[in-house]
Design a protein around this motif. Structure first.
Motif, PDB file in Angstrom:
ATOM      1  N   HIS A  89      26.287  35.786  56.648  1.00 20.20           N
ATOM      2  CA  HIS A  89      26.964  34.317  55.888  1.00 20.20           C
ATOM      3  C   HIS A  89      28.206  33.351  56.728  1.00 20.20           C
ATOM      4  N   PHE A  90      27.851  32.371  56.957  1.00 12.11           N
ATOM      5  CA  PHE A  90      29.116  31.486  57.773  1.00 12.11           C
ATOM      6  C   PHE A  90      29.245  30.718  57.390  1.00 12.11           C
ATOM      7  N   ARG A  91      30.749  30.175  57.148  1.00 14.63           N
ATOM      8  CA  ARG A  91      30.608  28.781  56.704  1.00 14.63           C
ATOM      9  C   ARG A  91      31.595  27.590  57.212  1.00 14.63           C
ATOM     10  N   THR A  92      30.730  26.866  57.350  1.00 14.18           N
ATOM     11  CA  THR A  92      30.716  24.867  58.094  1.00 14.18           C
ATOM     12  C   THR A  92      31.518  24.008  57.267  1.00 14.18           C
ATOM     13  N   ASP A  93      32.454  23.157  58.382  1.00 20.42           N
ATOM     14  CA  ASP A  93      32.608  21.867  57.762  1.00 20.42           C
ATOM     15  C   ASP A  93      31.832  21.225  57.725  1.00 20.42           C
ATOM     16  N   ASP A  94      30.795  21.034  59.106  1.00 24.20           N
ATOM     17  CA  ASP A  94      29.820  20.322  59.440  1.00 24.20           C
ATOM     18  C   ASP A  94      28.527  20.797  59.262  1.00 24.20           C
ATOM     19  N   GLY A 107      17.156  31.586  71.618  1.00 20.94           N
ATOM     20  CA  GLY A 107      16.730  32.759  71.191  1.00 20.94           C
ATOM     21  C   GLY A 107      16.616  32.604  69.544  1.00 20.94           C
ATOM     22  N   ALA A 108      17.441  31.516  69.414  1.00 27.32           N
ATOM     23  CA  ALA A 108      17.440  31.525  67.886  1.00 27.32           C
ATOM     24  C   ALA A 108      15.340  31.294  67.209  1.00 27.32           C
ATOM     25  N   GLU A 109      15.588  30.953  66.572  1.00 30.11           N
ATOM     26  CA  GLU A 109      14.554  30.852  65.094  1.00 30.11           C
ATOM     27  C   GLU A 109      15.239  29.995  64.411  1.00 30.11           C
ATOM     28  N   VAL A 110      14.951  28.894  63.677  1.00 34.20           N
ATOM     29  CA  VAL A 110      15.280  28.585  62.499  1.00 34.20           C
ATOM     30  C   VAL A 110      14.150  29.136  61.465  1.00 34.20           C
ATOM     31  N   LEU A 111      14.724  28.885  60.211  1.00 33.06           N
ATOM     32  CA  LEU A 111      14.012  29.621  59.174  1.00 33.06           C
ATOM     33  C   LEU A 111      14.290  28.322  58.024  1.00 33.06           C
ATOM     34  N   ALA A 124      21.657  26.340  55.430  1.00 38.44           N
ATOM     35  CA  ALA A 124      20.683  26.314  56.583  1.00 38.44           C
ATOM     36  C   ALA A 124      20.486  27.874  57.319  1.00 38.44           C
ATOM     37  N   ALA A 125      19.389  28.404  57.388  1.00 35.33           N
ATOM     38  CA  ALA A 125      19.423  29.731  57.976  1.00 35.33           C
ATOM     39  C   ALA A 125      17.915  30.356  59.131  1.00 35.33           C
ATOM     40  N   ASN A 132      17.908  38.945  63.103  1.00 35.53           N
ATOM     41  CA  ASN A 132      19.839  39.033  62.620  1.00 35.53           C
ATOM     42  C   ASN A 132      19.346  37.897  61.535  1.00 35.53           C
ATOM     43  N   MET A 133      18.961  37.271  60.111  1.00 40.69           N
ATOM     44  CA  MET A 133      18.943  35.956  59.604  1.00 40.69           C
ATOM     45  C   MET A 133      20.595  35.996  59.641  1.00 40.69           C
ATOM     46  N   VAL A 134      20.553  34.750  59.921  1.00 39.64           N
ATOM     47  CA  VAL A 134      22.281  34.006  59.549  1.00 39.64           C
ATOM     48  C   VAL A 134      22.664  32.911  58.830  1.00 39.64           C
TER      49      VAL A 134
END
Length: 139
Positions: A89-94, A107-111, A124-125, A132-134
């Motif tokens: 899990h990450f946190r962002t301002d935007d 290589g990223a896959e939108v979930l 978002a995921a 790995n799920m992010v």
């Protein structure tokens, strides 16, 4: 008699990846983490990254067989291939800007596109290049 309380904080999170180079591109170039250290041992590498806002928390990327038996490495590799390892899990301002960058990463896959969750978080995921799920939430 009471004992003095001690402070406990998070120091390191390990993330298993099958391709360290693709993982570095994702976590460094896409999410903006900083590579702090890289250690090679034989055919394997451990790569330590951190965020600018929390440099004391290390994220260590390692391969399934690094420092493990063949049998254990195979079991972890199988779980990784199925996407069954723990979520990061990450946190962002935007969230919208971060999601746009992550969604277009190699290589990223939108979930899950950014959405407001019933528990009050907007997030978002995606899956990183290793599967790995992010999850990324709005600060």
């Amino acid at each position: 008699m009471t004992t003095p309380s001690s402070s406990v904080s998070l120091s390191t999170v390990h993330v298993i990846v099958d391709d360290p180079d693709a993982a570095v591109v994702f976590y460094r170039d896409t999410l903006g983490l900083t590579v702090r250290n890289e250690v090679a041992q034989g055919d394997f590498r451990w790569i330590t990254l951190s965020t600018e806002s929390q440099p004391e928390i290390q994220i260590v990327l390692s391969q399934p067989h690094a420092g493990r038996s063949q049998e254990d490495g195979d079991a972890i590799a199988a779980l990784l291939a199925k996407g069954e390892l723990r979520t990061l899990h990450f946190r962002t301002d935007d969230l919208d800007a971060t999601f746009e960058k992550v969604a277009g990463a190699p290589g990223a896959e939108v979930l899950q596109e950014p959405v407001s969750q019933p528990w009050g978080t907007r997030d978002a995921a995606v899956r990183d290049p290793a599967g790995n799920m992010v999850r990324i939430e709005q600060a």
